[in-house]
Design an enzyme around this catalytic site. Structure first.
Site, PDB file in Angstrom:
ATOM      1  CG  ASP A 202       2.357  42.535 126.610  1.00  0.00           C
ATOM      2  OD1 ASP A 202       2.183  42.680 127.825  1.00  0.00           O
ATOM      3  OD2 ASP A 202       2.325  41.420 126.055  1.00  0.00           O
ATOM      4  CD  GLU A 290       3.043  44.018 132.526  1.00  0.00           C
ATOM      5  OE1 GLU A 290       2.293  43.590 133.392  1.00  0.00           O
ATOM      6  OE2 GLU A 290       3.292  43.404 131.484  1.00  0.00           O
ATOM      7  CB  CYS A 343     -11.335  47.126 129.032  1.00  0.00           C
ATOM      8  SG  CYS A 343     -11.952  47.760 127.463  1.00  0.00           S
ATOM      9  CB  CYS A 346     -14.614  51.017 128.824  1.00  0.00           C
ATOM     10  SG  CYS A 346     -14.664  49.357 129.506  1.00  0.00           S
ATOM     11  CB  CYS A 362     -14.197  44.723 127.353  1.00  0.00           C
ATOM     12  SG  CYS A 362     -14.825  45.852 128.611  1.00  0.00           S
ATOM     13  CB  CYS A 365     -16.983  48.879 126.297  1.00  0.00           C
ATOM     14  SG  CYS A 365     -15.319  48.320 125.896  1.00  0.00           S
ATOM     15  CG  ASP A 372       0.558  39.509 123.798  1.00  0.00           C
ATOM     16  OD1 ASP A 372       0.168  39.207 124.957  1.00  0.00           O
ATOM     17  OD2 ASP A 372       1.193  38.722 123.073  1.00  0.00           O
TER      18      ASP A 372
HETATM   19 ZN   LIG Z   1     -14.175  47.875 127.843  1.00  0.00          ZN
END
Ligand SMILES: [Zn+2]
Length: 432
Positions: A202, A290, A343, A346, A362, A365, A372
């Site tokens: 990142d 990215e 996330c 999950c 998140c 989860c 980052d």
């Molecule tokens: Zn999650």
């Protein structure tokens, strides 16, 4: 393998040398404007313009007969020639953009250049171009001392693994630089030294870059201390600059100061990025990052953000060619792939994420992780998926197929992206 690589050195010019550089930059600007006027004239009359070769022929005919152009001989003839070539390229790019063949920022018709409002630069395409230890030799300008050692390039020229194609001399904030575009013969390994290794990276605002590798190890490169100090200085200087009366002597002074700090910030950042990307490319076969959001990055008033954006473009270019030199691959995620909003455990997607939120939480989860790092883990999945690895060694399980429908795009170094950003000549000397 032959690659095009640029070596850039700061010049230590004597006053006479500086005068010569200014004169050449002026000649190059004059040639651009002269050629552009000729092209416009012809375009209005005949619906087409001149090629660089045609302009050069015209110029050679005119310069000897027009007494107002009697100064032409003070500068190397290639300075004019290369300006015509630049103009030809700019006109060509404009047409390509209009036809939709060129991506990136909207591109207008080439404009006339005004002294002080454009970059002072000129290029030599032919003639004697050399460098040895602490000096460079250029046509007309002769031998000039450099601020730093030119040993790396000098050695390559000596043993025949590099050839100078052109030299661009330009000024940035009172300092003149020469950038040699070279054809370099590099020994590239068949396969990466660490086959199967992967890392997601990142390119950040706060940290220079944050990576997570296939063993779950976090590689974090914070911005170097002098960078942070210079950034603070830059903020202060730009506020001070904004308070100065437009057109005043103080405004001019503060502008020069601001420009100097900008150069310093950029060069510290570039150095740190060279070090970090060289390390990443040698340690990991597959690197995922990215893609650059060209449209989104231009208009951001946040100083730190806009500078980080510039840096991340540089980092991507470095990663692309360094990965190739090491026998590895750079994978660029689709730029609409929201790596920082998903996330990494999950797959739950956060509806919105402000830049100030440094921690990813998140709601599905309960994962709490540095922003980052979470983004880097998502990019790592892309790297692993692309390199053919089946599962993630880290604790959270396997890669979900498809990754929300986004297909990672394989980066071919030096092709599409290089054209988009005009890289070859802007690559700095690689710290390999
Ligand atoms: Zn999650």
């Amino acid at each position: 393998m032959k690659v095009t690589q640029a070596y850039r050195f700061a010049l230590d010019l004597a006053p006479a040398g500086e005068r010569d550089c200014r004169s050449h930059a002026g000649a190059s600007r004059f040639a651009w404007n002269w050629g552009l006027a000729k092209c416009k004239e012809r375009y209005e009359a005949e619906g087409k313009w001149y090629s660089a070769a045609e302009l050069h022929k015209l110029w050679n005919a005119v310069k000897k007969t027009d007494p107002t152009l009697a100064w032409w001989g003070e500068n190397s003839k290639t300075a004019y020639q290369e300006a015509f070539r630049d103009l030809e390229r700019a006109l060509g790019d404009f047409i390509k953009f209009r036809k939709g063949e060129r991506k990136g920022k909207p591109l207008g018709f080439p404009k006339f250049k005004k002294r002080g409002r454009c970059r002072d630069s000129f290029r030599f395409g032919t003639g004697v171009m050399r460098c040895s230890g602490r000096t460079v030799t250029l046509p007309r300008l002769g031998t000039i001392r450099t601020h730093e050692s030119t040993r790396k390039l000098a050695r390559r020229l000596e043993n025949g693994t590099a050839r100078i194609l052109s030299a661009t001399v330009s000024r940035t904030a009172q300092r003149w630089f020469v950038s040699f575009t070279c054809e370099v013969e590099r020994a590239v390994p068949e396969r990466h030294a660490r086959p199967g290794s992967a890392v997601g990276v990142d390119l950040g605002v706060k940290a220079l870059l944050t990576g997570v590798d296939d063993r779950g190890k976090v590689v974090s490169v914070p911005g170097p201390k002098p960078l942070r100090a210079s950034l603070r200085k830059l903020r202060r200087a730009s506020r001070a600059h904004a308070r100065r009366q437009p057109g005043s002597a103080n405004r001019r002074k503060s502008a020069a100061r601001l420009a100097r700090i900008h150069v310093r910030v950029t060069s510290i950042r570039t150095d740190a990025l060279h070090e970090a990307t060289t390390d990443l490319a040698s340690r990991y076969e597959t690197v995922a990052a990215e893609d650059l959001n060209v449209a989104g990055m231009t208009r951001n008033r946040r100083l730190a953000r806009s500078i980080a954006d510039q840096g991340s473009g540089t980092a991507r270019r470095m990663l692309a060619y360094k990965a190739e030199w090491n026998g590895g691959t750079l994978i660029l995620a689709d730029r609409f792939y929201p790596s920082s909003k998903i996330c990494s455990a999950c797959g739950w997607r956060k509806p919105s994420l402000r830049l100030s939120e440094r921690t990813f939480t998140c709601q599905a989860c309960g994962l709490v992780m540095d922003r980052d790092q979470n983004a880097a883990r998502n990019l790592l999945k892309l790297a692993l998926a692309a390199s053919g690895a089946e599962s993630l060694n880290a604790c959270e399980g396997t890669v979900r197929p498809g990754l929300a429908g986004h297909v990672p795009v394989k980066q071919e170094p030096g092709t599409a992206d290089a054209g988009k950003t005009g890289t070859a000549s802007r690559q700095q000397e690689a710290a390999v």
